[in-house]
Design an enzyme around this catalytic site. Structure first.
Site, PDB file in Angstrom:
ATOM      1  N   LYS A 191      -9.130 -25.783   6.249  1.00  0.00           N
ATOM      2  CA  LYS A 191      -8.133 -26.170   7.261  1.00  0.00           C
ATOM      3  C   LYS A 191      -7.304 -24.955   7.658  1.00  0.00           C
ATOM      4  CE  LYS A 191      -4.979 -30.021   8.115  1.00  0.00           C
ATOM      5  NZ  LYS A 191      -3.886 -30.771   7.478  1.00  0.00           N
TER       6      LYS A 191
HETATM    7  O1  G3P Z   1      -2.300 -31.307   9.915  1.00  0.00           O
HETATM    8  C1  G3P Z   1      -0.912 -31.296  10.054  1.00  0.00           C
HETATM    9  C2  G3P Z   1      -0.373 -32.621   9.628  1.00  0.00           C
HETATM   10  O2  G3P Z   1      -0.817 -32.890   8.326  1.00  0.00           O
HETATM   11  C3  G3P Z   1       1.128 -32.643   9.731  1.00  0.00           C
HETATM   12  O3  G3P Z   1       1.568 -33.886   9.332  1.00  0.00           O
HETATM   13  O4  G3P Z   1       3.195 -35.585   8.691  1.00  0.00           O
HETATM   14  O5  G3P Z   1       3.726 -33.165   8.271  1.00  0.00           O
HETATM   15  O6  G3P Z   1       3.743 -34.052  10.584  1.00  0.00           O
HETATM   16  P1  G3P Z   1       3.139 -34.183   9.219  1.00  0.00           P
END
Ligand code: G3P
Length: 212
Positions: A83
């Site tokens: 990733k």
């Molecule tokens: O891939 C990025 C994603 O995992 C971000 O998620 O919940 O931190 O906005 P969040």
């Protein structure tokens, strides 16, 4: 639409995989930090449990270092997908790893143009960060719709995995748009399975069974 669990928590992965609810797992550095998890300690186990692709984030930020880290992560397990954030070095690393046959997941996709670049670089998955975009006043789902149109125009194979999902409505809208996948926390798997009306009627029916 495939459903991935966005978590670095082994217990969450085990529970949802055992229930047959997930197609794979994604992680990010904030999730690792929240659960005080060292990626190398859990990655192989999560891969064994997940039953599908497991997106593991790179720490490096410079393209050659990302490539080295990506190669090492890919050796941990055949399910690992590397990733990588979308920026100039990240895109260069995605192209290099793609040329070597290593699967990548482009993250922090903030626009349709980001999505176009990730697909051109050969990313296997790309994640528009819907919730984070909405926090800045941009419609994350509109970005998803634009990406789907662009990928259809050019027949890109990159799968759009909607991320930063905050609400059940995000899940439903992603599916209506035709996104390939969504990744979300455990609480949202639970939230979309419950409905107060279904629970009220089921209570009524359970009481009826007892009266029979
Ligand atoms: O891939 C990025 C994603 O995992 C971000 O998620 O919940 O931190 O906005 P969040």
């Amino acid at each position: 639409m495939k459903m991935f669990l966005d978590s670095a928590n082994v217990d969450d992965v085990r529970a949802l995989a055992a229930a047959g609810a997930i197609d794979g797992v994604t992680m990010n550095p904030a999730l690792l930090a929240r659960d005080k998890v060292i990626l190398e300690d859990v990655l192989a186990m999560i891969c064994e449990l997940a039953g599908g692709p497991v997106s593991a984030p790179v720490r490096a930020n410079e393209w050659e270092a990302i490539v080295r880290e990506g190669r090492a992560l890919a050796k941990v397990h055949e399910r690992v997908v590397v990733k990588i954030p979308i920026h100039a070095d990240g895109l260069r690393a995605i192209a290099k790893l793609h040329a070597e046959g290593i699967r990548t997941h482009a993250t922090l996709c903030c626009s349709a143009n980001h999505g176009l670049l990730a697909a051109r670089a050969g990313a296997d998955f790309v994640s528009p960060i819907v919730g984070r975009l909405e926090e800045t006043g941009v419609s994350g789902l509109e970005v998803v719709a634009q990406m789907i149109e662009i990928y259809d125009n050019y027949e890109f194979d990159t799968q759009i995995m909607v991320a930063s999902v905050r609400t059940p409505t995000h899940v439903q809208e992603a599916a209506l748009l035709g996104a390939d996948a969504v990744t979300m926390p455990r609480r949202l798997f639970e939230a979309i399975a419950h409905h107060p009306l279904a629970e009220r009627v089921q209570s009524e029916f359970l009481a009826a069974w007892k009266r029979l």
